[in-house]
Structures are given as C-alpha cells and as structure tokens.
Design a protein around this motif. Structure first.
Motif, PDB file in Angstrom:
ATOM      1  N   TYR A 276      51.223  70.089  -8.111  1.00  0.00           N
ATOM      2  CA  TYR A 276      50.603  71.307  -7.559  1.00  0.00           C
ATOM      3  C   TYR A 276      51.713  72.096  -6.870  1.00  0.00           C
ATOM      4  O   TYR A 276      52.174  71.717  -5.804  1.00  0.00           O
ATOM      5  CB  TYR A 276      49.524  70.890  -6.562  1.00  0.00           C
ATOM      6  N   TYR A 277      52.171  73.190  -7.521  1.00  0.00           N
ATOM      7  CA  TYR A 277      53.324  73.894  -6.963  1.00  0.00           C
ATOM      8  C   TYR A 277      52.907  75.173  -6.236  1.00  0.00           C
ATOM      9  O   TYR A 277      51.882  75.782  -6.547  1.00  0.00           O
ATOM     10  CB  TYR A 277      54.386  74.178  -8.039  1.00  0.00           C
ATOM     11  N   ALA A 278      53.731  75.540  -5.251  1.00  0.00           N
ATOM     12  CA  ALA A 278      53.489  76.780  -4.505  1.00  0.00           C
ATOM     13  C   ALA A 278      53.887  77.946  -5.392  1.00  0.00           C
ATOM     14  O   ALA A 278      55.016  78.016  -5.875  1.00  0.00           O
ATOM     15  CB  ALA A 278      54.316  76.780  -3.222  1.00  0.00           C
ATOM     16  N   SER A 279      52.959  78.879  -5.605  1.00  0.00           N
ATOM     17  CA  SER A 279      53.260  80.014  -6.488  1.00  0.00           C
ATOM     18  C   SER A 279      54.164  81.025  -5.800  1.00  0.00           C
ATOM     19  O   SER A 279      54.938  81.721  -6.444  1.00  0.00           O
ATOM     20  CB  SER A 279      51.968  80.707  -6.904  1.00  0.00           C
ATOM     21  N   ARG A 280      54.027  81.133  -4.458  1.00  0.00           N
ATOM     22  CA  ARG A 280      54.811  82.120  -3.692  1.00  0.00           C
ATOM     23  C   ARG A 280      55.368  81.453  -2.449  1.00  0.00           C
ATOM     24  O   ARG A 280      54.768  80.495  -1.936  1.00  0.00           O
ATOM     25  CB  ARG A 280      53.911  83.271  -3.239  1.00  0.00           C
ATOM     26  N   PRO A 281      56.495  81.988  -1.929  1.00  0.00           N
ATOM     27  CA  PRO A 281      57.064  81.386  -0.715  1.00  0.00           C
ATOM     28  C   PRO A 281      56.037  81.281   0.411  1.00  0.00           C
ATOM     29  O   PRO A 281      56.009  80.314   1.154  1.00  0.00           O
ATOM     30  CB  PRO A 281      58.202  82.340  -0.343  1.00  0.00           C
ATOM     31  N   ARG A 282      55.138  82.275   0.516  1.00  0.00           N
ATOM     32  CA  ARG A 282      54.198  82.228   1.641  1.00  0.00           C
ATOM     33  C   ARG A 282      53.142  81.119   1.499  1.00  0.00           C
ATOM     34  O   ARG A 282      52.437  80.821   2.445  1.00  0.00           O
ATOM     35  CB  ARG A 282      53.534  83.594   1.845  1.00  0.00           C
ATOM     36  N   ASP A 283      53.060  80.494   0.325  1.00  0.00           N
ATOM     37  CA  ASP A 283      52.096  79.395   0.147  1.00  0.00           C
ATOM     38  C   ASP A 283      52.663  78.043   0.584  1.00  0.00           C
ATOM     39  O   ASP A 283      51.941  77.055   0.667  1.00  0.00           O
ATOM     40  CB  ASP A 283      51.683  79.270  -1.333  1.00  0.00           C
ATOM     41  N   ARG A 284      53.975  78.019   0.858  1.00  0.00           N
ATOM     42  CA  ARG A 284      54.634  76.750   1.146  1.00  0.00           C
ATOM     43  C   ARG A 284      54.043  76.067   2.380  1.00  0.00           C
ATOM     44  O   ARG A 284      53.775  74.862   2.380  1.00  0.00           O
ATOM     45  CB  ARG A 284      56.142  77.018   1.335  1.00  0.00           C
ATOM     46  N   ALA A 285      53.812  76.844   3.434  1.00  0.00           N
ATOM     47  CA  ALA A 285      53.341  76.247   4.692  1.00  0.00           C
ATOM     48  C   ALA A 285      51.957  75.609   4.510  1.00  0.00           C
ATOM     49  O   ALA A 285      51.714  74.491   4.994  1.00  0.00           O
ATOM     50  CB  ALA A 285      53.290  77.316   5.777  1.00  0.00           C
ATOM     51  N   SER A 286      51.069  76.279   3.786  1.00  0.00           N
ATOM     52  CA  SER A 286      49.725  75.699   3.621  1.00  0.00           C
ATOM     53  C   SER A 286      49.784  74.452   2.732  1.00  0.00           C
ATOM     54  O   SER A 286      49.038  73.491   2.935  1.00  0.00           O
ATOM     55  CB  SER A 286      48.732  76.727   3.088  1.00  0.00           C
ATOM     56  N   LEU A 287      50.709  74.454   1.776  1.00  0.00           N
ATOM     57  CA  LEU A 287      50.866  73.258   0.938  1.00  0.00           C
ATOM     58  C   LEU A 287      51.387  72.081   1.759  1.00  0.00           C
ATOM     59  O   LEU A 287      50.969  70.939   1.577  1.00  0.00           O
ATOM     60  CB  LEU A 287      51.849  73.535  -0.211  1.00  0.00           C
ATOM     61  N   GLN A 288      52.298  72.405   2.680  1.00  0.00           N
ATOM     62  CA  GLN A 288      52.868  71.336   3.502  1.00  0.00           C
ATOM     63  C   GLN A 288      51.787  70.718   4.401  1.00  0.00           C
ATOM     64  O   GLN A 288      51.709  69.495   4.543  1.00  0.00           O
ATOM     65  CB  GLN A 288      54.003  71.896   4.355  1.00  0.00           C
ATOM     66  N   ALA A 289      50.941  71.568   4.970  1.00  0.00           N
ATOM     67  CA  ALA A 289      49.847  71.058   5.820  1.00  0.00           C
ATOM     68  C   ALA A 289      48.905  70.201   4.973  1.00  0.00           C
ATOM     69  O   ALA A 289      48.435  69.141   5.403  1.00  0.00           O
ATOM     70  CB  ALA A 289      49.090  72.226   6.442  1.00  0.00           C
ATOM     71  N   GLU A 290      48.660  70.659   3.757  1.00  0.00           N
ATOM     72  CA  GLU A 290      47.787  69.919   2.837  1.00  0.00           C
ATOM     73  C   GLU A 290      48.411  68.555   2.507  1.00  0.00           C
ATOM     74  O   GLU A 290      47.728  67.527   2.533  1.00  0.00           O
ATOM     75  CB  GLU A 290      47.610  70.753   1.562  1.00  0.00           C
ATOM     76  N   PHE A 291      49.705  68.573   2.235  1.00  0.00           N
ATOM     77  CA  PHE A 291      50.422  67.329   1.919  1.00  0.00           C
ATOM     78  C   PHE A 291      50.304  66.333   3.075  1.00  0.00           C
ATOM     79  O   PHE A 291      50.005  65.152   2.879  1.00  0.00           O
ATOM     80  CB  PHE A 291      51.887  67.652   1.626  1.00  0.00           C
ATOM     81  N   GLU A 292      50.513  66.838   4.289  1.00  0.00           N
ATOM     82  CA  GLU A 292      50.503  65.929   5.450  1.00  0.00           C
ATOM     83  C   GLU A 292      49.119  65.324   5.678  1.00  0.00           C
ATOM     84  O   GLU A 292      48.989  64.142   5.997  1.00  0.00           O
ATOM     85  CB  GLU A 292      51.016  66.665   6.693  1.00  0.00           C
ATOM     86  N   LEU A 293      48.099  66.146   5.491  1.00  0.00           N
ATOM     87  CA  LEU A 293      46.731  65.621   5.669  1.00  0.00           C
ATOM     88  C   LEU A 293      46.418  64.553   4.617  1.00  0.00           C
ATOM     89  O   LEU A 293      45.852  63.504   4.920  1.00  0.00           O
ATOM     90  CB  LEU A 293      45.713  66.770   5.585  1.00  0.00           C
ATOM     91  N   ARG A 294      46.834  64.824   3.381  1.00  0.00           N
ATOM     92  CA  ARG A 294      46.570  63.838   2.312  1.00  0.00           C
ATOM     93  C   ARG A 294      47.327  62.536   2.572  1.00  0.00           C
ATOM     94  O   ARG A 294      46.797  61.449   2.368  1.00  0.00           O
ATOM     95  CB  ARG A 294      46.994  64.397   0.957  1.00  0.00           C
TER      96      ARG A 294
END
Ligand code: FAD
Length: 406
Positions: free
Chosen positions: A128-146
């Motif tokens: 699941y890749y970040a489409s834009r630089p601004r999506d990186r932070a929400s992906l990181q939070a998602e990763f940490e929760l998982r």
C-alpha cells in the motif's frame, strides 16, 4: 434487474458455465431461504449446511454472474477505511475488531478454498503505497497502529520501495497477510459441492415478492412458485438496497482489465504482491495463477449500465497508462476489460443482520465495500450465529444500528 457488470468479466469468460443449477419448477420448503447466488450466498449456504440447516438458494441469473463475476478479488484485511479512521469514529477496540476479524477471514477463506480444488487461491503480500508526499504521515500513523496490534507489516522508505518493487513513491506499508482468488470459480465450486450434498440451488429464478409472518417467510418467484422458510437471508448483493426504503450505501462503478499471460520475469514483484495506493479512487493490480495481470480502479458514480458500458474501453486505457507510470517495465496490453457495480458505505464496513423494516425473520447480508469477499466470509459465521441465536463478536459493529452513529 440491476445490471451489475458491463463487457465480459474475465472469470466468467475463463470458466464458462461450469455446472447446471436448474430453475425452480415446484414449491419448496427449507429452514433458510437465501436470495442471491454470488460468493456471499455461497459462503453463507456452506456455513449453514455444514451446521445442519436445510437451505434453498435462489438466483435470478446464472450462478455467480452478479458482481462476483466482475470482482478482481484481492483478499485483504486492510479495508478501504484506514484503521486509524475507524478508531477515530468508533474507538480503537472496534477498529481492531474489524481489522483483526478481516485478517482471520483470510485464513477462513483459505480453509474453504482448500476443500474445493482449483480456485486459484494464493497467499500474497499487499503493498500500500503513498500516492502523494502529503499522504506519508497518515500512512505512518496507520502503520504504527497496525504494528501495535501485531499485524505483519513492514514500513518501506522510498529507496527500499524502488529497489524491491521498482516503484517511486514517498513510502509504503507492506503487509504479509493477503491473498487472491478466482471468486466466480470459488462460488461455483461451492454451490456444486452443496448441490451434490443435497442442497437445493435454483438459478434463472427471480424472487418477486417477500411476505413475512411471525413464524417465517413466504417467497414468490417469477416462475409462479412459492418457497416457505423459517428465515430469509438477503444475499442479493447491491439489489438488497431495492428492498429497503432508505439507502444505506451508494453504488459506484469500478473498471478493470486483464492482460495476456506474461512470464515470471515480466511479472516481477506482482507475481506474489497485490499493489494499491492511498489516492481515492485507488489504482490496484494483482496477478493471476496463469500469469496475467489484473488492473482496476477509476471508480465513478455512474449507475446507468449503458453509460458505464460506453466508458469501459476508455477507462481501461486510463488504467493502463496509470499502471505504466507506477510499474512501467511491465509490458501490459488489456486483453479483456469490463466494469462492475460496487457499493460503498460511509465507514467502509458491511451490514449483516436484521433491518427494522423487515422484522427478525429476514437477515441482510450486505458485503459492501472494496473488500466485499473478506466480509462475505465473516458474514457467513455471523449470519449463522444470528439464526442460532448465539452471540457473535461482530454482531453490533456490522449491524444496521451503526447507522445512528454514522
Ligand atoms: C470491479 C469490482 C472489483 C472488486 N474487487 C474486489 C476485490 O478486489 N476484493 C474484494 O473482496 N471485493 C471486491 N469487489 C467486491 C466483491 O466483488 C463483492 O463484494 C462480491 O462480489 C459481492 O458478492 P455478493 O454475492 O454479495 O453479490 P453478487 O455477486 O452481486 O450476488 C448477488 C446475486 O443476487 C442476485 N439477485 C438479486 N436480486 C435477486 C432476486 N430478486 N431474486 C433472485 N436473485 C437475485 C443477483 O442476480 C446476483 O447474482 C469488487 C467488485 C467489483 C464490481
């Protein structure tokens, strides 16, 4: 009849009409009647028969020719709504309840597939890749929760993403729990096995009227027959909504194409990895057991089959170009392209259970969302628990009561 797909969906072309399920030619009686002959009905019927219930299944088309035949069937626990977003809506416990259950659902699907023979089920990774630089932070939070909930995930920085997958993106979550299947074949094989065990399945038979009473339901078919049952399961896919006065989801059209067969080298990382992205609607891709690549996305709100049909080729071309930008080394030409209806709920979760409009004899099975098949598997256990008046951990979260909180 709602037209659920345009063009020829690959699975139906590849498999054809595999078994004969005759139309209903006499009145019928069963503990449970199921409307619908897609993957949801197949999994629910299997679960019920396995636990001693007598079941009759009624499908208006040929078995599996609803949205099941159009599905691209990426099997993922990671639903379209991030776990972080679900946690914000309903609290972390419920977010984990949904995600954890979806992860277990993959194992359950594997168990069912194993008993059926060739369904093209295969374990995969999911990127699941970040489409834009601004999506990186929400992906990181998602990763940490998982990670906190022990899901098998890796965080990939751009360098690793480029080296391992040839994808240029700001970051990605790599999940080691995912799979793929041929959903049409799975539904057909399941129904064939159930039929061989004595369950009644009738396709090309449409339910036109439902009467509910305190002791059961009476269904009337377009072939002039009646079916009486103690309970009714509405596994009619997106047509379920036509039996409700108020909509609970919105219909979308989704587009897909499949390539000709490629070599293992050409498939590269897609041989064992599903890919998708953070943009909405998202682009996604997966391979098949015979070495093809299936690409999908470009969802829109067109709900009129003729207009959707007119878009299929153009959408396939857009998907091909978008795929080329992400994984350009893989040579890809659409061999078949198609569109299908798919429904989205506001929170990405499905609805299983009774609805106030129809009373407690009628159970809805609405496996809506991009991860419908994962939900169908969970719904099978949940519907059986409801019929047997047993508690089930997902009962409240997947019920229509949630509508008050949405
Ligand atoms: C293009 C596309 C891509 C998708 N990709 C994925 C994916 O990657 N992963 C995933 O998990 N899910 C995916 N989905 C969603 C998934 O395909 C659906 O959740 C799943 O197919 C739903 O199965 P179902 O049995 O509930 O519905 P259906 O397969 O639509 O079956 C319902 C059946 O009920 C019948 N019916 C309706 N009304 C009546 C009546 N009155 N009488 C008799 N029969 C009736 C219909 O004819 C139909 O065959 C995708 C869907 C589409 C369209």
């Amino acid at each position: 009849m709602l037209d659920l797909k345009s063009g020829y969906p690959w699975w139906a072309v590849r498999n054809g009409l595999t078994h004969d399920f005759p139309p209903l030619r006499a009145d019928a009686v069963a503990d449970v009647a199921i409307i619908g002959g897609g993957i949801t009905a197949a999994l629910i019927a299997d679960e019920l028969v396995e636990h001693g219930h007598s079941v009759v299944v009624i499908e208006q088309r040929d078995i599996g020719w609803g949205s099941t035949a159009a599905s691209t069937a990426l099997l993922q626990y990671e639903i379209d709504t991030h776990m972080t977003e679900l946690a914000q809506r309903y609290g972390e416990d419920d977010a984990w309840l949904a995600y954890g259950a979806c992860a277990r659902s993959l194992e359950l699907l594997k168990g069912v597939a194993d008993g059926l023979g060739e369904t093209d089920f295969a374990w995969q990774d999911s990127l699941y890749y970040a489409s834009r630089p601004r999506d990186r932070a929400s992906l990181q939070a998602e990763f940490e929760l998982r990670l906190r909930h022990d899901l098998e995930v890796e965080w990939l920085e751009p360098d690793a993403l480029l080296i391992r997958y040839g994808i240029r993106a700001p970051a990605a979550i790599l999940s080691h729990q995912a799979a793929r299947v041929d959903p049409y074949r799975m539904a057909n094989l399941l129904f064939a096995r159930l039929q061989a065990r004595g369950m009644a399945i009738h396709d090309r038979t449409r339910i036109e009227k439902i009467e509910t009473g305190t002791h059961g339901v009476l269904l009337h078919t377009d072939t002039g027959h009646a079916i009486s049952a103690s309970r009714l399961v509405m596994a009619a896919g997106y047509a379920n909504e036509t039996w409700l006065d108020k909509r609970v989801a919105r219909n979308r059209s989704s587009y897909a194409f499949i390539s000709d067969t490629l070599t293992d080298d050409q498939l590269g990382p897609l041989r064992n990895t599903l890919i998708w992205e953070s943009a909405r609607p998202y682009l996604y891709a997966r391979s098949t057991g015979d070495g093809r690549i299936l690409v999908g996305g470009e969802d829109d709100s067109i709900d009129i089959p003729a207009r959707r049909d007119a878009r299929v080729l153009r959408k396939a071309e857009i998907l091909r170009k978008k795929f080329g930008k992400v994984l350009g080394e893989i040579p890809l030409e659409p061999a078949f392209s198609w569109a299908g209806t798919f429904a989205e709920t506001a929170d990405g979760l499905p609805f299983f259970g009774v609805h106030p409009q129809h009373g407690d004899r009628v159970l809805f099975a609405m496996a809506y969302g991009g991860n419908g098949i994962t939900y169908s598997m969970l719904g099978a256990g949940l519907i059986r628990s409801l019929i047997e008046a047993q508690p089930h951990p997902l009962q409240a979260l997947f019920s229509f009561d949630r509508l008050d909180r949405m």
